[in-house]
Write a protein that holds these residues in place. Structure first.
Motif, PDB file in Angstrom:
ATOM      1  N   LYS A  63       8.947   0.607   1.808  1.00  0.00           N
ATOM      2  CA  LYS A  63      10.913   0.296   1.770  1.00  0.00           C
ATOM      3  C   LYS A  63      11.202  -1.019   1.992  1.00  0.00           C
ATOM      4  CE  LYS A  63      14.726   1.109   4.939  1.00  0.00           C
ATOM      5  NZ  LYS A  63      14.985   2.313   5.754  1.00  0.00           N
ATOM      6  N   ASN A  64      10.212  -1.806   2.763  1.00  0.00           N
ATOM      7  CA  ASN A  64      10.624  -3.349   3.463  1.00  0.00           C
ATOM      8  C   ASN A  64      10.549  -4.115   2.392  1.00  0.00           C
ATOM      9  OD1 ASN A  64      11.781  -2.462   5.908  1.00  0.00           O
ATOM     10  ND2 ASN A  64       9.201  -2.617   7.060  1.00  0.00           N
ATOM     11  N   SER A  65       9.415  -3.531   1.339  1.00  0.00           N
ATOM     12  CA  SER A  65       9.119  -4.709   0.226  1.00  0.00           C
ATOM     13  C   SER A  65       9.602  -4.764  -0.801  1.00  0.00           C
ATOM     14  CB  SER A  65       7.602  -4.050  -0.403  1.00  0.00           C
ATOM     15  OG  SER A  65       6.346  -4.460   0.787  1.00  0.00           O
ATOM     16  N   ILE A  66      10.427  -3.719  -1.171  1.00  0.00           N
ATOM     17  CA  ILE A  66      11.591  -3.304  -2.446  1.00  0.00           C
ATOM     18  C   ILE A  66      12.580  -4.396  -1.367  1.00  0.00           C
ATOM     19  CG2 ILE A  66      13.020  -1.510  -3.245  1.00  0.00           C
ATOM     20  CD1 ILE A  66      10.833   0.306  -3.461  1.00  0.00           C
ATOM     21  N   GLU A  67      13.402  -4.547  -0.531  1.00  0.00           N
ATOM     22  CA  GLU A  67      14.506  -4.470   0.610  1.00  0.00           C
ATOM     23  C   GLU A  67      13.883  -5.879  -0.041  1.00  0.00           C
ATOM     24  OE1 GLU A  67      17.592  -4.004   3.851  1.00  0.00           O
ATOM     25  OE2 GLU A  67      14.662  -3.813   4.442  1.00  0.00           O
ATOM     26  N   LYS A  68      12.959  -6.256   0.289  1.00  0.00           N
ATOM     27  CA  LYS A  68      12.893  -7.908   0.649  1.00  0.00           C
ATOM     28  C   LYS A  68      13.012  -8.562  -0.604  1.00  0.00           C
ATOM     29  CE  LYS A  68       9.807 -11.735   2.089  1.00  0.00           C
ATOM     30  NZ  LYS A  68       9.415 -12.055   0.687  1.00  0.00           N
ATOM     31  N   ALA A  69      12.139  -8.047  -2.402  1.00  0.00           N
ATOM     32  CA  ALA A  69      12.426  -8.316  -3.061  1.00  0.00           C
ATOM     33  C   ALA A  69      13.788  -8.223  -4.060  1.00  0.00           C
ATOM     34  CB  ALA A  69      11.129  -7.224  -3.934  1.00  0.00           C
ATOM     35  N   LEU A  70      14.637  -7.204  -3.576  1.00  0.00           N
ATOM     36  CA  LEU A  70      15.948  -7.185  -4.692  1.00  0.00           C
ATOM     37  C   LEU A  70      16.359  -7.747  -4.014  1.00  0.00           C
ATOM     38  CD1 LEU A  70      16.502  -3.211  -3.204  1.00  0.00           C
ATOM     39  CD2 LEU A  70      16.692  -4.598  -6.203  1.00  0.00           C
ATOM     40  N   LYS A  71      15.909  -8.376  -3.089  1.00  0.00           N
ATOM     41  CA  LYS A  71      16.789 -10.112  -2.580  1.00  0.00           C
ATOM     42  C   LYS A  71      16.610 -11.487  -3.013  1.00  0.00           C
ATOM     43  CE  LYS A  71      17.908  -7.966   2.924  1.00  0.00           C
ATOM     44  NZ  LYS A  71      17.078  -8.254   3.423  1.00  0.00           N
ATOM     45  N   GLU A  72      15.809 -11.372  -3.552  1.00  0.00           N
ATOM     46  CA  GLU A  72      15.061 -12.116  -4.398  1.00  0.00           C
ATOM     47  C   GLU A  72      15.237 -12.444  -5.521  1.00  0.00           C
ATOM     48  OE1 GLU A  72      11.810 -13.666  -0.304  1.00  0.00           O
ATOM     49  OE2 GLU A  72      11.143 -12.459  -2.616  1.00  0.00           O
ATOM     50  N   ASN A  73      15.538 -11.572  -5.875  1.00  0.00           N
ATOM     51  CA  ASN A  73      15.705 -11.169  -7.477  1.00  0.00           C
ATOM     52  C   ASN A  73      16.543 -10.658  -8.114  1.00  0.00           C
ATOM     53  OD1 ASN A  73      12.521 -11.967  -8.426  1.00  0.00           O
ATOM     54  ND2 ASN A  73      12.380 -10.251  -6.429  1.00  0.00           N
ATOM     55  N   ASP A  74      17.500 -10.591  -8.891  1.00  0.00           N
ATOM     56  CA  ASP A  74      17.773  -9.915  -9.767  1.00  0.00           C
ATOM     57  C   ASP A  74      17.481  -8.873 -10.906  1.00  0.00           C
ATOM     58  OD1 ASP A  74      19.873 -11.960  -9.876  1.00  0.00           O
ATOM     59  OD2 ASP A  74      18.351 -13.173 -11.558  1.00  0.00           O
ATOM     60  N   ILE A  75      16.523  -8.945 -11.741  1.00  0.00           N
ATOM     61  CA  ILE A  75      15.347  -7.345 -12.031  1.00  0.00           C
ATOM     62  C   ILE A  75      14.460  -7.279 -10.749  1.00  0.00           C
ATOM     63  CG2 ILE A  75      14.444  -6.782 -14.154  1.00  0.00           C
ATOM     64  CD1 ILE A  75      16.302  -7.826 -15.267  1.00  0.00           C
ATOM     65  N   LEU A  76      14.113  -6.251 -10.762  1.00  0.00           N
ATOM     66  CA  LEU A  76      13.312  -5.836  -9.875  1.00  0.00           C
ATOM     67  C   LEU A  76      11.759  -4.770 -10.965  1.00  0.00           C
ATOM     68  CD1 LEU A  76      11.258  -5.534  -7.869  1.00  0.00           C
ATOM     69  CD2 LEU A  76      12.586  -4.186  -6.584  1.00  0.00           C
ATOM     70  N   ASN A 111       0.737  -1.423  -0.082  1.00  0.00           N
ATOM     71  CA  ASN A 111      -0.128  -0.119   0.141  1.00  0.00           C
ATOM     72  C   ASN A 111       1.027   1.339   0.117  1.00  0.00           C
ATOM     73  OD1 ASN A 111       0.660  -0.175   2.619  1.00  0.00           O
ATOM     74  ND2 ASN A 111      -0.383  -0.208   3.609  1.00  0.00           N
ATOM     75  N   ASP A 112       0.151   2.433   0.131  1.00  0.00           N
ATOM     76  CA  ASP A 112       0.556   3.789  -0.588  1.00  0.00           C
ATOM     77  C   ASP A 112       1.079   4.019   1.357  1.00  0.00           C
ATOM     78  OD1 ASP A 112       0.866   4.113  -2.899  1.00  0.00           O
ATOM     79  OD2 ASP A 112      -1.539   4.954  -2.620  1.00  0.00           O
ATOM     80  N   ASP A 113       2.731   3.194   1.770  1.00  0.00           N
ATOM     81  CA  ASP A 113       3.589   3.687   3.245  1.00  0.00           C
ATOM     82  C   ASP A 113       4.262   3.244   2.630  1.00  0.00           C
ATOM     83  OD1 ASP A 113       3.063   3.813   6.291  1.00  0.00           O
ATOM     84  OD2 ASP A 113       4.537   1.887   5.482  1.00  0.00           O
ATOM     85  N   PHE A 114       5.155   4.689   3.528  1.00  0.00           N
ATOM     86  CA  PHE A 114       7.077   4.506   3.031  1.00  0.00           C
ATOM     87  C   PHE A 114       7.506   3.320   3.687  1.00  0.00           C
ATOM     88  CE2 PHE A 114      11.132   5.296   4.435  1.00  0.00           C
ATOM     89  CZ  PHE A 114      12.049   6.371   3.030  1.00  0.00           C
ATOM     90  N   LEU A 115       7.516   3.491   4.686  1.00  0.00           N
ATOM     91  CA  LEU A 115       8.291   2.103   5.542  1.00  0.00           C
ATOM     92  C   LEU A 115       7.209   0.967   4.727  1.00  0.00           C
ATOM     93  CD1 LEU A 115      10.617   1.653   7.993  1.00  0.00           C
ATOM     94  CD2 LEU A 115       8.283   0.671   8.912  1.00  0.00           C
ATOM     95  N   ASN A 116       6.707   0.326   3.875  1.00  0.00           N
ATOM     96  CA  ASN A 116       6.156  -0.805   3.826  1.00  0.00           C
ATOM     97  C   ASN A 116       6.685  -1.370   2.388  1.00  0.00           C
ATOM     98  OD1 ASN A 116       4.498  -1.337   6.143  1.00  0.00           O
ATOM     99  ND2 ASN A 116       2.614  -0.805   4.860  1.00  0.00           N
TER     100      ASN A 116
END
Length: 388
Positions: A224-237, A217-222
């Motif tokens: 940021k955390n979701s992007i961080e998780k996605a970056l750990k799990e993928n080569d391209i986001l 959802n449109d929340d800064f902390l959420n």
């Protein structure tokens, strides 16, 4: 804000290196070979009959004595004397002592005596050893894209796995409080979320068979955390939405806090101006506009060529010159990517060009690229198109 040409150049200079992987033949379909494939055998590995008919040890007469038969797959060997013949079937091993196969339609048999209806030349209807490929030679070269025929060819050589370029793992992160999954009740002020499945379909067309999905959802902390998780799990986001300058667009700030290097932000184009491309280590982030047509246009122009390059394909952002089917007026301070149809070697601009609209994008098979400016295109003028 940079030009389309600059954006493409920056991306091409930051594409991660391709990686190699060993895959089974079926899993390797649509992948690109990373190494030459060498055949360990001759194909065919024996003299092979190309017809259902009779294998002959030729002599001067048109009459032959029948002494047996060989079916496809029979492993016993037979030897024929001049004037002798055996019944043989397509794909069966032709004895070394025979020198032609007459198709069954051109013969007659009475009391085990075979009569040919016409003369026959040496080696007719016999596939020689190694006719298709010789042992220890290249079956398929590095850079070959494996289609169904290639898979079948390699399997016929006894090959079970190949070394190919690895497709990158791709994540899709969708942002937006207004989004509702299709199948649920649509409340006032909400819209159905379509970008994730649209981008998944585009990735499938690019050979990416599966990807990881994230919602926030449109929340800064959420965010940021979701992007961080996605970056750990993928080569391209791929990030859909949240990249513009509204009060609830948190993607750019979240990327900065995560120390993702911004390669560029905003391109002088329509649709797709608020595109951000970033990099962290060897991973690329494409923050795409939330409007569906803008998101998909940016995918075709910027993301798809990267996926192809990593997967071993050589053609990058390639456009071609084609004739426009009608007059068209350009009045724009930004480069345009217009939904268009390419038919009978002519390009037609479609209606409903707004960045929020997919209805005519569904009918398009190319994007027409028009540089910024004020000018008239006459019917028959050459224009640049990107096939999609």
């Amino acid at each position: 804000m940079i030009s389309v040409k600059e954006a493409i150049s920056i991306i091409n200079n930051n594409i991660p290196k391709s990686k190699e992987i060993q895959l089974s033949l079926l899993d390797a379909q649509k992948h690109i070979l990373a190494q030459d494939v060498i055949s360990a055998i001759n194909m065919p590995p024996f003299r092979q009959s190309a017809m259902d008919g009779y294998a002959l040890h030729m002599h001067e007469s048109l009459s032959y004595k029948l002494i047996g038969e060989i079916k496809a797959g029979d492993s016993h060997k037979m030897s024929l004397m001049p004037g002798e013949a055996i019944k043989i079937f397509t794909g069966a091993a032709v004895p070394d002592s025979t020198n032609a196969v007459m198709q069954i339609e051109k013969t007659s048999v009475t009391n085990e005596i075979l009569t040919l209806n016409e003369t026959i030349n040496l080696n007719t209807n016999i596939r020689p050893i190694g006719e298709q490929i010789k042992a220890n030679t290249i079956a398929l070269s590095k850079g070959t894209k494996l289609n169904a025929a290639a898979i079948g060819f390699l399997a016929g050589l006894g090959i079970t796995s190949v070394t190919v370029y690895k497709n990158p793992s791709v994540g899709i992160l969708v942002t937006g409080n207004e989004l509702v999954k299709p199948g649920n009740e649509l409340e006032y002020g909400k819209i159905y979320e379509s970008n994730s499945i649209m981008l998944q379909a585009a990735l499938l067309d690019s050979g990416i068979k599966k990807c990881n999905l994230y919602e926030v959802n449109d929340d800064f902390l959420n965010t940021k955390n979701s992007i961080e998780k996605a970056l750990k799990e993928n080569d391209i986001l791929l990030i859909s939405g949240g990249i513009s300058v509204g009060d609830y667009d948190f993607v750019k700030g979240a990327l900065e806090e995560l120390q993702v290097e911004t390669l560029f932000y905003k391109v002088n184009q329509k649709p797709g101006k608020p595109l951000l491309v970033g990099k962290i280590e060897e991973k690329l982030v494409f923050a795409l506009p939330g409007n569906p047509a803008a998101s998909l246009s940016c995918y075709y122009i910027y993301v798809k060529p990267v996926l192809k390059k990593i997967a071993g394909e050589l053609d990058e952002n390639s456009s071609t010159k084609k004739e426009i089917k009608h007059d068209f007026t350009v009045n724009n301070t930004r480069s345009q990517f217009l939904k268009a149809a390419f038919l009978d070697n002519k390009v037609s601009v479609l209606s409903h060009q707004q960045s929020s609209m997919l209805n005519t994008f569904a009918l398009a098979n190319c994007l027409l690229h028009l540089p910024e400016g004020n000018y008239e295109l006459k019917k028959g003028s050459k224009v640049d198109i990107y096939h999609i």
